[in-house]
Design a protein around this motif. Sequence first.
Motif, mmCIF file in Angstrom:
data_model
loop_
_atom_site.group_PDB
_atom_site.id
_atom_site.type_symbol
_atom_site.label_atom_id
_atom_site.label_comp_id
_atom_site.label_asym_id
_atom_site.label_seq_id
_atom_site.Cartn_x
_atom_site.Cartn_y
_atom_site.Cartn_z
ATOM 1 N N PRO A 189 0.809 -1.236 0.000
ATOM 2 C CA PRO A 189 0.000 0.000 0.000
ATOM 3 C C PRO A 189 0.833 1.274 0.000
ATOM 4 C CG PRO A 189 -0.844 -1.564 1.620
ATOM 5 C CD PRO A 189 0.450 -2.124 1.118
ATOM 6 N N ALA A 192 1.251 3.905 -2.906
ATOM 7 C CA ALA A 192 0.368 5.056 -3.112
ATOM 8 C C ALA A 192 1.081 6.374 -2.780
ATOM 9 C CB ALA A 192 -0.886 4.897 -2.258
ATOM 10 N N LYS A 193 2.176 6.317 -2.033
ATOM 11 C CA LYS A 193 2.901 7.545 -1.659
ATOM 12 C C LYS A 193 3.862 8.017 -2.749
ATOM 13 C CE LYS A 193 2.737 6.255 3.170
ATOM 14 N NZ LYS A 193 3.429 6.207 4.447
ATOM 15 N N LYS A 196 2.893 9.493 -9.479
ATOM 16 C CA LYS A 196 2.599 8.702 -10.681
ATOM 17 C C LYS A 196 3.742 8.793 -11.701
ATOM 18 C CE LYS A 196 -1.563 7.421 -9.457
ATOM 19 N NZ LYS A 196 -1.495 6.568 -8.272
ATOM 20 N N TYR A 226 -2.466 -0.501 -6.105
ATOM 21 C CA TYR A 226 -2.154 0.812 -5.517
ATOM 22 C C TYR A 226 -1.550 1.753 -6.554
ATOM 23 C CZ TYR A 226 -3.002 -1.976 -1.445
ATOM 24 O OH TYR A 226 -3.589 -2.817 -0.554
ATOM 25 N N SER A 228 -2.987 2.090 -10.117
ATOM 26 C CA SER A 228 -4.193 2.727 -10.678
ATOM 27 C C SER A 228 -5.208 1.630 -10.978
ATOM 28 C CB SER A 228 -3.861 3.539 -11.937
ATOM 29 O OG SER A 228 -4.329 2.899 -13.108
#
Length: 405
Positions: A189, A192-193, A196, A226, A228
């Motif tokens: 997870p 996500a930090k 992109k 996580y 997309s």
Amino acid sequence: MKKQRIAMPLQVEHIIGKLRQGGFEAYAVGGCVRDSLLGREPGDWDITTSARPEEVKRLFRRTIDTGIQHGTVTVLMDRIGYEVTTYRIDGEYEDGRHPQEVVFTSELIEDLRRRDFTINAMAYSHDTGIVDAFDGMEDLKDRVIRCVGNAMERFGEDALRILRAIRFSAQLDFAIEDKTYQAISRIAPNIAKVSKERIQVELTKVLCSDNPKKIGEVYETGISRYISPAFSRLPWQEFQLPEGLSAEKYVRWAAFLRLAGPKEAVQTLKDLKLDNETISRVRTLAAWAGREIPAEAAEVRRTMSKMSPEVWDTLMELNEYGEEIHRLTGEIRERGDCLDLKHLAVNGQDLIAAGVKPGKEIGRILQELLELVLECPKRNEREILLGEIKSKDFHCWRRGSDGII
Ligand code: ATP
Ligand code: MG
């Protein structure tokens, strides 16, 4: 410490030599040492030194303050830039991505300890040979990616390392060591930090490597969701790369995304902030992927007219079109058959002169004329095309007094 000699560019030898003469320690470090030991051409040569940035700047005539707050000065030598970075320890990580502060240290080993993987944590100079405090040599020999220190901690500090692990495993064809792999799955997870853009850069490197199928590890480790939603839905298990496909960014993304169809392909690329040029090419390729076309000149021309020559070449490879279509393509190009409006024997001005009302109609008529020419290139002559627009086939565009006369 093993005394093995690595060939370095003269400029790197010079920079290291000068720093040493100045009373400092200096080494080539990281990727260049790894690649040299693997017999791969290093992309760039990074230097690590006990000298502080001001001291580095004092020793060399041409320098650029690249990332002075992180201790990096670029030294220009024969117009090539070499990054010289002061030994440092990364402070506490604040957001799972960036250290809050950078602390300089006088110990090489402390600098090596902050690096991501053992194979990236070796330093080298002619005087000392290879400095290998974390068994990078052994991992190179065993072909494994292993974190320096505790994997959970290291991925917790900086989640980009998760993707770097998979990227190096693809580029080098190495396996990810068990604990490192488990840590990736657990800390998934945290991806996500990562921005992109950074995710995209790493995924692109995986796809453009010699082992693009390793993109599967992004799914198997559970990090894809996580990244997309569109990316996580891709049918990655079906991914096969046709042989001999070029390693260009748009080509590899198209090969991967074609299985999903143009809509999902474009959504994935938008989520990952790819550039518009790549998105547009992949959209076209995904739309045409898997379509068989008859080996007839007119059909080949029609398809070619829908894309740039380069994208057509890629489509032929992706769809593994046969010899006949390649031959027809060669002939079409040789003859210079008209494939787009630019090469049509009439233009908008000609139509206006012939009495068509300026506006949207012009574009539609030109397109229709192009279709005729794609069917039969001999028609690409002014007289023929102007005659054509007055014929009954063009009735749909007649607009009484304000249309074609
Ligand atoms: P490439 O061939 O892609 O340049 P590289 O190993 O040189 O591979 P860089 O991103 O240029 O990778 O980084 C240079 C070195 O800096 C790495 O070898 C590694 O020692 C260290 N490094 C880079 N990014 C990180 C990170 N996110 N965490 C810890 N160490 C890192
Ligand atoms: Mg590098």
